[in-house]
Design an enzyme around this catalytic site. Sequence first.
Site: not given
Length: 687
Positions: A445, A525, A608, A643
């Site tokens: 991430y 994301s 989203d 999302h």
Amino acid sequence: VDDYHGVEVADPFRWLEDDVRESEDVAAWVEAQNAVTNAYLEALPDRERIRGRLAELWNYERFSLPVREGGRYFFRRNDGLQNQDVLHVQDTLAAEPEVLIDPNEWSEDGATALSAYYPSPDGRYLAVSVQDGGTDWRIIRVMDLETREYLPNEVRWVKFSNISWAADGSGFYYSRYPEPEEGAEFQNLNFNHTVYLHTIGEEQSADQQIYSRPDSPEHGFNAYATPDGEYVLITVWHGTDERYELLLLRAGETEPVELVTGFENDYALAGNEGSTFYFRTNRGAARSRVIAMNVDQPGEENWDELIPESDDTMVDVSLVGGRLIAEYLSDARSLVRVFETDGTEVGEVDLPGLGSAGGFEGDADDPETFYAFSSLARPSTIYRYDVETGESEIFREPELAYDPDDYEVSQVFYDSADGTQIPMFIAHRRGVQFDGTTPTLLYGYGGFNISIRPSFRMQWLAWMDMGGVFASANLRGGGEYGAEWHDAGRLLNKQNVFDDFIGAAEYLIEEQWTSSDNLAIYGRSNGGLLIGAVVNQRPDLFAAALPAVGVMDMLRYTQFTAGRFWTDDYGDPEDPEHFANLYTYSPYHNIADGTEYPPTLVTTADTDDRVVPGHSFKYIARLQEAQAGDDPVLIRIETRAGHGSGTPTDKEIALYTDQWSFIAAHTGLVLEDDYGAESVETAEETE
């Protein structure tokens, strides 16, 4: 072609930014892309076996942490394959729970979710936050807990807001945006967040405006009413970085007073005892500390430091049972310490191993609290913690279709490009043979101060169950080592995140865990941005890539919904220096013609409104145009899923079936003969 500070930048797929619900051209493109992708995925070997086994593994009883309020305990439960968790209530811990709200009855497709719930202090009402189709917008409804009926009044256009009840239960504080123009609900930027007080039984139009800043329309607010009814604390934010201002509204007054100004540091309320407020803050402590602030004399010179900064990173603190319970990360692993309110350490909570703990919520006078502990191989077990004795006992433990002891979890450290030591967790089934070619999935991430802990996700376990290795790297940009770790991976330092991830891949190859022909990568994301960037920079290093709901156009991300908040981490393309940096790694803009890119399956959803799907649409269109090799570069576009939050279970199983089938086919993963043999029927029943 746009002009950015004298640099002309082509954007040939701009039309794909249009809302799929409003544009016939985009809708036709989506339909065509899904047709190609679905045909490819349906032809993958072992897809049905993977789907059946995923459904079998997912089919276990799950519970949330209990919430004690108004003399009752509230908790969520899922019997295994229910699309949405069901809210239960019980009068005592020994009483038989009863169903209070079943969101599975709210829609035929299971895509309407109970996002959050908030019992009133007197136990009379329950405010529920409803999320439909994965959107960030919320609708607040109120249930009368005596009649179990909903009141007729709803509160709409709520986003990025908590709910906090007034102490007498007469109403609640919340924050919302003005109603958007029709057709602009899911694309346009949001401004003028405002705090309101909703009175029970009244229409939303009668809500009392508590606080706003018309002169600063980009700011956002959260309000918290103290249980004693004396104060309302208003936290002011203007981005994703934990830098806040604090305001305090006293009972009987209409104008709040300033406690902290300047948007310089993080302040998280642990609780209050009268005028003494306890905060976790990184003011003067990169890894955070706890201070006591007398709100009658709020100046920093009057603060008392109760728990000083340590070598471990303090991530949460709560005031429960007259004690401060502090959660820390030590090399990304959880540990929990308990203190008196004068800062005297009482001891540690005895955790069962290498993993992640969370919870410990409650009021200052609660004698008990609850926490969950999980690891990469073991789902959450719920514990009850006696604050006075310091003893933990198992409250709820799931029954599973596998044995967690069949899996091994370890932690390693490797050097990034600049010599920084990066931790990484590696998990796999015991007995897996390692010869340098084991199919491996690397996850990352690296952003927004979010710490990636060794906690349980069924999708990770499912990959290990298939025979693969799972690795999770704690990249810079996260919060694992405090503010300095975060700062080292954001703004002009963003390349460090990509270097850290590439370093993780190189470590796994050098140490003979896997090879570039057997290594898949995945991120969501901000992690989707990560995958897009590293594939551009090192297309030779990976066997397959799964960029999910990613931020792919770093020059226009500020133009949509919540994107403007992300300048804290990415920088503003309107600034010449930040533009130059963003342009160097923006996934959409750094795809090169004539390059052989690895097999790539992009995933997004048409609803989203956090990272609008236009990011993924433009990225895959450009990647398909540039791909020089024969490997597939595809996009899977879900409907009525946003999302991630609120996604129904059947959609999750379908998504991971497709993703894991795709990377299995391209990393050389061969399922054992008896894998999923008894699970296909289960999958068919689920479907």
